[in-house]
Design an enzyme around this catalytic site. Structure first.
Site, PDB file in Angstrom:
ATOM      1  N   TYR A  95       0.665  -1.166  -0.211  1.00  0.00           N
ATOM      2  CA  TYR A  95      -0.062  -0.032   0.218  1.00  0.00           C
ATOM      3  C   TYR A  95       0.796   1.393   0.086  1.00  0.00           C
ATOM      4  O   TYR A  95       0.643   2.449  -0.675  1.00  0.00           O
ATOM      5  CB  TYR A  95      -0.865   0.096   1.170  1.00  0.00           C
ATOM      6  CG  TYR A  95      -2.122  -0.904   0.910  1.00  0.00           C
ATOM      7  CD1 TYR A  95      -3.090  -0.702   0.090  1.00  0.00           C
ATOM      8  CD2 TYR A  95      -2.282  -2.117   1.437  1.00  0.00           C
ATOM      9  CE1 TYR A  95      -4.365  -1.082  -0.516  1.00  0.00           C
ATOM     10  CE2 TYR A  95      -3.585  -2.924   1.270  1.00  0.00           C
ATOM     11  CZ  TYR A  95      -4.544  -2.423   0.331  1.00  0.00           C
ATOM     12  OH  TYR A  95      -5.703  -3.154  -0.009  1.00  0.00           O
ATOM     13  N   ASP A 246       2.601 -36.016  11.619  1.00  0.00           N
ATOM     14  CA  ASP A 246       1.613 -37.026  11.207  1.00  0.00           C
ATOM     15  C   ASP A 246       2.362 -38.002  10.340  1.00  0.00           C
ATOM     16  O   ASP A 246       3.498 -37.675   9.824  1.00  0.00           O
ATOM     17  CB  ASP A 246       0.596 -36.417  10.248  1.00  0.00           C
ATOM     18  CG  ASP A 246      -0.620 -35.765  11.024  1.00  0.00           C
ATOM     19  OD1 ASP A 246      -0.646 -35.838  12.402  1.00  0.00           O
ATOM     20  OD2 ASP A 246      -1.378 -35.208  10.518  1.00  0.00           O
TER      21      ASP A 246
END
Lengths: 365, 365
Positions: A95, A246
């Protein structure tokens, strides 16, 4: 790198260009090529990095003038941030650029953050600088607890953070763990990285980090830049790093990204990789080892299988017979195991599991 | 609710069923209906809640027997967690159920967490209990800093967390901010909730919470249960709550979910809503007010417009003319503004903006 040095580097880039212009030459700068063809796994150092191929950005080149100018604008803006002693995100930078340049340029140039992101990468690579050094903040995600204190010099204040006194929660790992931050009194034996926050919370409740004297970190999935830097800095202090994810291609890839980096992040090199990291589970081998896990496996989906096949092709993975064995088990048994499953029989088993793996050196490279 | 009371409630559910069985009746329990038809916005209290419609779950009913049994199994498991004084996630609960019941049941029943999630909601609604009270941990996401200390009694330890001494980062908001946790010495004038972490980091660097004496919270997007409970508890202490989000339907909906809850969360009721919350921006009106914002707007996508149209239909929103005006501006101007855009001209403007909005009472209901 100190802020002074960073400013000097940025000013140097500008000065060089001014000199080129004064010599009536087109300003240029050079950056390592970040495309696939220039990414290599360096076995000697143990991480993915960019090769020798460079690309030159030239101002007087129709296809590059735009990008060139934007990169210079970013260098200019971030130098301003450094001088002001203020930080912002890439979105904030975007911005600021849009405000300064937006009206004089094709609007669409700055419509997407992805573009300013690529330009920041350009600058990082060209100058051998981290975006954190340019006062750009990044997404925060990870949490830490353990026997260490952090001396945090920030916004004109000095704060001592005791990571052993964070109660039920933990200290959120900041965006930048380098500038103005020191890890002191690290009285832990190792670093334990746990993929999921739910498991971190479970271990934190068991005071695992206290009983086993470790620094307990969860990246909450793929590790943020701040989290990777924190692990790197703790490894630099000589602490072994164990990773627990996992048992599927996704979890394992979280480990590999921490260890060697990834294709997309190869430009970051040694600062963001931990080649000495070890993997302690969950493994396909655990199904045979722990009777109770047998009924807690999940059927692997086609996408899990596809990802495992891809991992079989990565030379930094398939050169380890232990990993080839694991990946082959996924392909033949078509199963996966979540780390959460370790709680199936007994909630506190997770700690016993980790303890056993480390004690018996049952880790994968 | 104390752990003793929770255990008593869970035991009560079991005893009632045993009595029903002894009287040769089918065991039953009753829960408020959670489907759309039973969700209403209660204007008197200012939040979405479930209506009077109930559904009875009967064991001796072919279509309900399975669900019934699973809910009882969850009640049983969570009572065990309470007795053991241990916590786990819903995923951990799922694996405990799968381990206990998996082999005796159709495997697919427990294959998906969504099913155990719905069952936990059943239990919460039927017993007027929060899942946190059942020792179930939830996802953590938010961060807090400000002038308050937290007394945290957890895992046999007492910790005092000073939220004004968290340096560049902040204290991660825990999953459960009720059981064993007290907010003491809250020396702030208000609570400021900032949608994005990047803006929170910006304001934290400016020490905004210190200068303006507020509790600075970011939910990092939609607020987690823990974050909503923390805001609720601070509001209960009489602190005004101001919310600051992107100027688009998504950002605004984050505000509305904090304020009134949402359709999906209507079963949570008053514990998770903050009807007294106020919205301080970013608004479409800001485009006219701040010259520099004009060139920092973004074109709204069709999906943004569609979402704004949907919001126009919610009676808890469209009864506020201020909001109707804002939503209409989105539909006609087809623009949106990110909160990050406020940094476009000057990084530190964000704080000035918030200060002005609160000082001049320029908030939306």
């Amino acid at each position: 790198m100190s802020e002074k040095e960073t400013i000097k580097k940025l000013s140097g880039l500008g000065k060089e260009m001014v000199e080129q212009i004064e010599k009536k030459r087109s300003p240029t700068f050079e950056a390592a090529l970040r495309s696939r063809g220039n990414i290599e796994y360096d076995n000697a150092v143990g991480y993915l990095r960019l090769g020798e191929k460079k690309e030159e950005r030239r101002f007087l080149n129709v296809s590059q003038a735009r990008t060139f100018m934007q990169t210079v604008a970013i260098a200019n803006k971030t130098k301003k941030f450094l001088r002001e002693n203020l930080h912002t995100s890439i979105r904030g930078l975007y911005y600021q650029l849009k405000f300064s340049l937006g009206e004089n340029l094709d609007e669409s140039l700055f419509e997407e953050q992805t573009e300013s992101n690529a330009l920041v990468e350009d600058l990082e690579v060209a100058m051998g600088i981290k975006r954190e050094d340019l006062h750009l903040t990044t997404d925060r995600k990870g949490v830490v607890a353990g026997n260490m204190t952090v001396n945090d010099s920030f916004a004109g204040e000095e704060t001592v953070i005791d990571c052993a006194k964070q109660g039920r929660s933990g200290w959120m790992i900041p965006s930048d763990v380098d500038n103005g931050m020191e890890f002191v009194d690290v009285k832990a034996d190792y670093v334990l990285v746990v993929e999921k926050d739910a498991l971190w919370q479970r271990l934190n409740e068991d005071r695992f980090w206290k009983k086993d004297n470790c620094i307990l970190i969860t990246p909450k999935g793929q590790a943020s830049r701040g989290t990777r830097r924190m692990i790197r800095r703790l490894a630099d202090k000589g602490l072994p790093v164990y990773v627990f994810t996992d048992c599927d291609a996704w979890g394992w890839y979280i480990y590999w990204t921490i260890k060697t980096g990834s294709m997309n992040l190869a430009y970051l090199g040694s600062d963001f990789s931990i080649p000495e990291a070890r993997f302690i589970g969950v493994t396909m081998g655990d199904i045979e080892k722990f009777e109770f896990l047998k009924k807690l496996t999940i059927k692997a989906k086609p996408i899990d299988i596809k990802r495992a096949e891809e991992m079989m092709n990565y030379p930094w993975i398939n050169t380890h017979p232990e990993w080839v064995k694991e990946l082959k088990k996924v392909l033949t048994q078509k199963k996966k195991i979540e780390q959460d499953a370790l709680q199936g029989q007994k909630l506190t088993f997770v700690g016993e599991y980790i303890r056993g793996k480390i004690r018996n050196k049952e880790w994968l490279p």
